[in-house]
Motif scaffolding. Structure first.
Motif, PDB file in Angstrom:
ATOM      1  N   TRP A 149     -46.777 -53.808 -17.488  1.00 15.76           N
ATOM      2  CA  TRP A 149     -47.515 -52.747 -19.325  1.00 15.76           C
ATOM      3  C   TRP A 149     -48.459 -52.037 -17.759  1.00 15.76           C
ATOM      4  O   TRP A 149     -48.590 -50.752 -18.469  1.00 15.76           O
ATOM      5  CB  TRP A 149     -48.003 -54.018 -19.626  1.00 15.76           C
ATOM      6  N   ASN A 152     -47.650 -49.135 -16.553  1.00 12.95           N
ATOM      7  CA  ASN A 152     -46.375 -48.747 -17.029  1.00 12.95           C
ATOM      8  C   ASN A 152     -46.580 -46.888 -16.423  1.00 12.95           C
ATOM      9  O   ASN A 152     -47.460 -46.511 -17.199  1.00 12.95           O
ATOM     10  CB  ASN A 152     -46.796 -48.556 -18.664  1.00 12.95           C
ATOM     11  N   GLY A 156     -48.666 -46.246 -19.185  1.00 11.57           N
ATOM     12  CA  GLY A 156     -49.712 -47.526 -19.369  1.00 11.57           C
ATOM     13  C   GLY A 156     -51.410 -46.822 -18.676  1.00 11.57           C
ATOM     14  O   GLY A 156     -51.346 -46.000 -17.957  1.00 11.57           O
TER      15      GLY A 156
ATOM     16  N   THR B  40     -54.946 -57.211 -21.786  1.00  9.79           N
ATOM     17  CA  THR B  40     -53.354 -58.120 -22.506  1.00  9.79           C
ATOM     18  C   THR B  40     -54.206 -58.368 -23.757  1.00  9.79           C
ATOM     19  O   THR B  40     -53.342 -58.559 -24.716  1.00  9.79           O
ATOM     20  CB  THR B  40     -53.702 -59.162 -21.246  1.00  9.79           C
ATOM     21  N   THR B  43     -53.509 -55.223 -26.186  1.00 14.95           N
ATOM     22  CA  THR B  43     -52.621 -54.658 -26.546  1.00 14.95           C
ATOM     23  C   THR B  43     -52.094 -55.598 -27.421  1.00 14.95           C
ATOM     24  O   THR B  43     -51.459 -55.480 -28.799  1.00 14.95           O
ATOM     25  CB  THR B  43     -52.032 -54.998 -25.002  1.00 14.95           C
ATOM     26  N   SER B  49     -47.539 -51.404 -30.299  1.00 15.12           N
ATOM     27  CA  SER B  49     -47.807 -51.182 -28.424  1.00 15.12           C
ATOM     28  C   SER B  49     -46.739 -50.579 -27.849  1.00 15.12           C
ATOM     29  O   SER B  49     -46.240 -51.554 -27.820  1.00 15.12           O
ATOM     30  CB  SER B  49     -49.061 -52.187 -27.795  1.00 15.12           C
ATOM     31  N   TRP B 248     -44.546 -54.241 -26.912  1.00 20.67           N
ATOM     32  CA  TRP B 248     -45.770 -55.085 -25.621  1.00 20.67           C
ATOM     33  C   TRP B 248     -46.634 -55.847 -25.841  1.00 20.67           C
ATOM     34  O   TRP B 248     -47.117 -56.973 -25.943  1.00 20.67           O
ATOM     35  CB  TRP B 248     -46.464 -53.809 -24.659  1.00 20.67           C
TER      36      TRP B 248
END
Lengths: 316, 283
Positions: A149, A152, A156, B40, B43, B49, B248
């Motif tokens: 992620w 990306n 990203g 993380t 997101t 996302s 995501w």
């Protein structure tokens, strides 16, 4: 593993024979033998059934054409011959070596730098050490997903930041040239804390008086690092290198989750190949042969290092 | 010589630049290390996302939608339960098998003990990948593929754990068990009432490592647990990728859920974890 690395000559405390150990009469001896068995069997049975047994079985399977379903036929060393002539085998070992070549220097030098920094009178040291160590307790799969992620190619966060500086970020895991560096980056991030803790423990075992004496003699920071710290840190360095190489040859989880060996086989490492051979193509015989080849390589690399340690590892 | 003098005269009042710089670099490094976790979380709270949305440092419209998706569209509670069950059982069994073996190697001399201990340690060097194919065949023969027991059995003994506990037991003074033996205690009682209480830190270290190893393990559960109802967190997470290619937020929500228990244990037992790693490197 660790025991074979320990310094020679430092024996374990002697086990003392106490009252209920053996004895003279056959009955007492039998009772003692039963006691020993009772303590050993809970671990010996699973190790024999699920480690030693399968290991021997893997050697046997590697000499057959077994496909997980039909009965196996003996083929001798055909699987090994096939693997040794297949260019794919060279490729998967090369990809694994490329991973190690990128990962090991990054994780070692990074871990060393942080350990050196944390080994000074630093405020908030415990907290910082905790933060650096946090990725170690995170699973490889989460690490792989998070880095997929972050890296990306489209939006990203890494490429976004690069764009601020006018840099056009690469395609990372979608680009055959950048897929392996992506995996290396994620792996180094995860293992940095592990290496740091081991090196930090080594650093803290160094007598500060030695460094002070060197400083009084006019040795600068670099000089002290090269001439005193590094030699005294060599056992910890040795341990880190041995463990990292063993784990490096076995790299799989992060590859499976980040690229699955792609794009176009660019990150197909040995274990990914073993997995694919077994569970995608049902070529269990070949997979077992490849896993034995990998084991022999790991064993050889480890033995060479243990033999060679006397040349550079200083146990003081 | 002149240089030495210069250094010495400068020493009484050192300019703290170096220290400030060091703090700065180490702190920046820590921020960089921590950022992926923060990202993380952000997101996972950002319901949109997608690959086409530009990242923002804070979700414009934070929501727990991704977590809801996780638990409603997937048997995610079941998956967490599976992981917990396997981790707890593995930890308990490994504590038992490691402690008993360690006691034998530390306190019960018998012929061939060194050789047996050597074989135990050698099993640490065998890569799991070598074992995967025959292990799978073995458990298939037992009818244990797709069962918890099939996932658990190969984790029941740990050479690392035995080694760790043996080191700890070797440091317990033999006078303690001798005193107990004089009072008429046998080996089982000495093991239980003298040895175990004296190696609590090592037991805690092993417990954390065993739990962590099981909670994070991937290859073996991936191979042996084929149906969704018995899957563990890492395997389910890896599977999420295929199911929700662009979602995501859901994948990151799953990651957060997977990190949280480890984070809690880590904060609780940080001392033991770090000490355990440091010790394996030194001994």
């Amino acid at each position: 593993m660790t025991a074979t690395l320990s310094r020679p000559g430092r024996a374990a405390p002697p086990a003392v024979r106490r009252a209920p150990s053996g004895g003279r009469t056959p009955a007492a001896r039998r009772r003692y033998a039963l006691t020993v068995l009772a303590f050993l069997l809970p671990s010996a049975v699973p190790l024999a059934m699920f480690v030693l047994g399968p290991m021997v079985a893997a050697a046997w399977i590697s000499l057959t054409d077994w496909n997980l379903l039909a009965p196996a036929n003996w083929v001798g060393f055909d699987n090994y011959a096939k693997l040794l002539t297949d260019p794919k085998t060279g490729d998967v070992f090369l990809h694994t070596l490329a991973y190690i070549a990128g990962y090991l220097p990054l994780v070692y030098l990074g871990g060393l730098a942080i350990a050196l920094g944390l080994n000074t009178a630093l405020r908030g040291r415990t907290l910082l050490r905790g933060v650096y160590f946090l990725p170690v307790v995170t699973s490889w799969i989460v690490v792989a997903l998070v880095w997929r992620w972050l890296l990306n190619p489209a939006n990203g966060v890494v490429n976004t930041v690069l764009a601020w500086f006018g840099i056009d970020g690469p395609g990372w895991w979608t680009d055959p040239a950048w897929a392996m560096p992506s995996i290396i980056l994620a792996s180094a991030w995860k293992d940095l804390g592990f290496v740091m803790v081991i090196l930090l423990a080594g650093l803290q075992a160094i007598d500060p008086a030695l460094l002070e004496a060197a400083r009084v003699d006019g040795a600068g920071w670099w000089r002290r690092l090269v001439s005193i710290i590094m030699p005294l840190l060599s056992p910890a360095t040795f341990f880190v290198i041995v463990i990292s190489l063993i784990n490096g040859f076995q790299v799989f989880d992060q590859v499976y989750a980040m690229t699955g060996g792609g794009p176009g086989g660019a990150t197909q490492v040995v274990v990914q190949q073993i997995y694919d051979l077994t569970f995608r193509y049902g070529r269990a015989g070949e997979a077992s042969a490849l896993s034995w080849m990998l084991f022999v390589v790991i064993l050889a690399v480890t033995v060479v290092q243990i033999r060679g340690q006397r040349k550079w590892v200083n146990y003081g | 010589m002149a240089e030495t003098l210069a250094i010495r005269t400068a020493r009484p009042r050192p300019v703290p630049w170096r220290s400030i710089l060091l703090h700065l670099v180490i702190a920046l490094g820590a921020v960089a290390m921590f950022f992926p976790f923060y990202w993380t979380l952000v997101t996972s709270l950002n319901a949109d996302s997608r690959l086409d949305s530009a990242p923002t440092l804070w979700p414009a419209d934070p929501s727990l939608e991704a977590y809801a998706t996780l638990f409603t569209r997937l048997p995610f509670a079941r998956v967490i339960g599976n992981s917990l069950l396997l981790a707890v059982v593995t930890t308990l069994v490994q504590l038992f098998t490691s402690a008993t073996a360690a006691y034998a190697f530390s306190r019960l001399p018998f012929r061939g003990r060194t050789v047996v201990f050597g074989i135990y340690l050698a099993t640490m060097m065998v890569p799991l990948q070598v074992l995967v194919v025959p292990l799978f065949a073995e458990l298939k023969a037992f009818g244990l593929v797709d069962t918890y027991l099939g996932a658990l059995l190969p984790t029941f003994a740990s050479a690392f754990g035995i080694f760790l506990l043996r080191q700890a037991m070797n440091q317990v003074p033999t006078e303690l068990d001798e005193a107990a033996a004089l009072d008429g205690a046998g080996h089982f009682r000495i093991f239980w009432t003298v040895m175990l209480p004296n190696i609590r830190p090592a037991l805690a270290t092993l417990a954390v490592f065993a739990f962590m190893g099981s909670w994070n393990s991937f290859l073996w559960p991936l191979v042996v647990l084929r149906s969704p109802e018995v899957q563990t967190l890492p395997v389910a997470l890896a599977g999420l990728q295929g199911q929700f290619t662009t979602q995501w937020d859901v994948v990151m929500a799953g990651s957060i859920v997977s990190i949280l228990p480890m984070l809690a244990i880590y904060l609780f037992a940080q001392k033991y974890v770090i000490q355990g790693v440091a010790n394996t490197g030194l001994k």
